[in-house]
Design a protein around this motif. Structure first.
Motif, PDB file in Angstrom:
ATOM      1  N   ASP A 192       8.189  38.113  22.153  1.00  0.00           N
ATOM      2  CA  ASP A 192       7.176  38.554  21.194  1.00  0.00           C
ATOM      3  C   ASP A 192       6.434  37.312  20.718  1.00  0.00           C
ATOM      4  OD1 ASP A 192       5.689  39.419  19.023  1.00  0.00           O
ATOM      5  OD2 ASP A 192       7.297  40.683  18.215  1.00  0.00           O
ATOM      6  N   LEU A 193       5.329  36.996  21.395  1.00  0.00           N
ATOM      7  CA  LEU A 193       4.588  35.769  21.100  1.00  0.00           C
ATOM      8  C   LEU A 193       4.127  35.704  19.651  1.00  0.00           C
ATOM      9  CD1 LEU A 193       2.472  35.403  24.336  1.00  0.00           C
ATOM     10  CD2 LEU A 193       4.375  33.952  23.593  1.00  0.00           C
ATOM     11  N   ASP A 194       3.622  36.804  19.121  1.00  0.00           N
ATOM     12  CA  ASP A 194       3.134  36.789  17.739  1.00  0.00           C
ATOM     13  C   ASP A 194       4.262  36.478  16.758  1.00  0.00           C
ATOM     14  OD1 ASP A 194       0.534  37.296  18.530  1.00  0.00           O
ATOM     15  OD2 ASP A 194       0.741  39.466  18.298  1.00  0.00           O
ATOM     16  N   ALA A 195       5.425  37.079  16.959  1.00  0.00           N
ATOM     17  CA  ALA A 195       6.564  36.808  16.074  1.00  0.00           C
ATOM     18  C   ALA A 195       7.015  35.358  16.204  1.00  0.00           C
ATOM     19  CB  ALA A 195       7.716  37.762  16.389  1.00  0.00           C
ATOM     20  N   ILE A 196       6.976  34.821  17.419  1.00  0.00           N
ATOM     21  CA  ILE A 196       7.381  33.430  17.625  1.00  0.00           C
ATOM     22  C   ILE A 196       6.392  32.489  16.940  1.00  0.00           C
ATOM     23  CG2 ILE A 196       7.685  31.601  19.342  1.00  0.00           C
ATOM     24  CD1 ILE A 196       8.865  33.760  21.204  1.00  0.00           C
ATOM     25  N   TYR A 197       5.092  32.714  17.146  1.00  0.00           N
ATOM     26  CA  TYR A 197       4.093  31.870  16.480  1.00  0.00           C
ATOM     27  C   TYR A 197       4.264  31.927  14.960  1.00  0.00           C
ATOM     28  CZ  TYR A 197       1.437  31.238  20.828  1.00  0.00           C
ATOM     29  OH  TYR A 197       1.033  30.904  22.083  1.00  0.00           O
ATOM     30  N   LYS A 198       4.479  33.116  14.430  1.00  0.00           N
ATOM     31  CA  LYS A 198       4.650  33.276  12.986  1.00  0.00           C
ATOM     32  C   LYS A 198       5.899  32.533  12.507  1.00  0.00           C
ATOM     33  CE  LYS A 198       5.031  36.788   9.393  1.00  0.00           C
ATOM     34  NZ  LYS A 198       5.067  38.217   9.088  1.00  0.00           N
ATOM     35  N   ALA A 199       6.987  32.669  13.248  1.00  0.00           N
ATOM     36  CA  ALA A 199       8.234  31.987  12.874  1.00  0.00           C
ATOM     37  C   ALA A 199       8.066  30.466  12.913  1.00  0.00           C
ATOM     38  CB  ALA A 199       9.374  32.425  13.787  1.00  0.00           C
ATOM     39  N   LEU A 200       7.390  29.970  13.937  1.00  0.00           N
ATOM     40  CA  LEU A 200       7.238  28.529  14.102  1.00  0.00           C
ATOM     41  C   LEU A 200       6.185  27.929  13.171  1.00  0.00           C
ATOM     42  CD1 LEU A 200       7.526  28.184  17.972  1.00  0.00           C
ATOM     43  CD2 LEU A 200       9.281  27.743  16.232  1.00  0.00           C
ATOM     44  N   ALA A 201       5.401  28.757  12.508  1.00  0.00           N
ATOM     45  CA  ALA A 201       4.389  28.259  11.586  1.00  0.00           C
ATOM     46  C   ALA A 201       5.005  27.637  10.333  1.00  0.00           C
ATOM     47  CB  ALA A 201       3.430  29.380  11.191  1.00  0.00           C
ATOM     48  N   ASN A 202       6.265  27.941  10.064  1.00  0.00           N
ATOM     49  CA  ASN A 202       6.921  27.450   8.863  1.00  0.00           C
ATOM     50  C   ASN A 202       7.760  26.210   9.182  1.00  0.00           C
ATOM     51  OD1 ASN A 202       9.265  27.280   6.902  1.00  0.00           O
ATOM     52  ND2 ASN A 202       7.926  28.739   5.879  1.00  0.00           N
ATOM     53  N   PRO A 203       7.559  25.088   8.472  1.00  0.00           N
ATOM     54  CA  PRO A 203       8.303  23.859   8.773  1.00  0.00           C
ATOM     55  C   PRO A 203       9.814  23.979   8.564  1.00  0.00           C
ATOM     56  CG  PRO A 203       6.958  23.575   6.790  1.00  0.00           C
ATOM     57  CD  PRO A 203       6.584  24.898   7.397  1.00  0.00           C
ATOM     58  N   VAL A 204      10.253  24.799   7.616  1.00  0.00           N
ATOM     59  CA  VAL A 204      11.697  24.975   7.408  1.00  0.00           C
ATOM     60  C   VAL A 204      12.314  25.638   8.644  1.00  0.00           C
ATOM     61  CG1 VAL A 204      13.470  26.142   6.029  1.00  0.00           C
ATOM     62  CG2 VAL A 204      11.518  25.045   4.898  1.00  0.00           C
ATOM     63  N   ARG A 205      11.628  26.609   9.207  1.00  0.00           N
ATOM     64  CA  ARG A 205      12.162  27.297  10.388  1.00  0.00           C
ATOM     65  C   ARG A 205      12.207  26.345  11.581  1.00  0.00           C
ATOM     66  NH1 ARG A 205       8.306  32.207   9.124  1.00  0.00           N
ATOM     67  NH2 ARG A 205       9.329  32.892   7.234  1.00  0.00           N
TER      68      ARG A 205
END
Length: 106
Positions: free
Chosen positions: A10-23
């Protein structure tokens, strides 16, 4: 040119998850758990206990739990319950499929 993904991601979920520096930090630490979580009592082959991740991040349990949930929703980590504890590991096949996608697209 579109190529089918070798692993459904799920590219959108991955991009969203990786947008956060803590994650991103959590994923980086889980890459070498022995270097970051050596004080964990149970073997690291189970993964890293959520409590150890909370302590490492220095954030509240509920905040880290939300970050781990986003990573899990994106498929970047997997979880395993052992007794009352939940352990997290990187999901290397999904990470590799995402990196391969990035390599092809960019």
């Amino acid at each position: 040119m579109n190529h089918p993904e070798p692993q459904s991601i799920d590219l959108d979920a991955i991009y969203k998850a990786l947008a956060n520096p803590v994650r991103r930090e959590i994923l980086a630490c889980l890459r070498e758990p022995q270097a970051h979580f050596a004080d964990q009592e149970l073997p690291l082959d189970h993964g890293v206990c959520a409590g150890r991740i909370d302590a490492h991040c220095g954030l509240s349990q509920s905040t880290v739990s939300a970050h781990l949930a986003a990573l899990q929703k994106a498929g970047l980590v997997t979880s395993k319950r052992v007794g009352q504890w939940v352990f997290f590991k990187r999901n290397e096949p999904v990470i590799e499929a995402f990196l391969a996608h990035m390599h092809r697209q960019l």
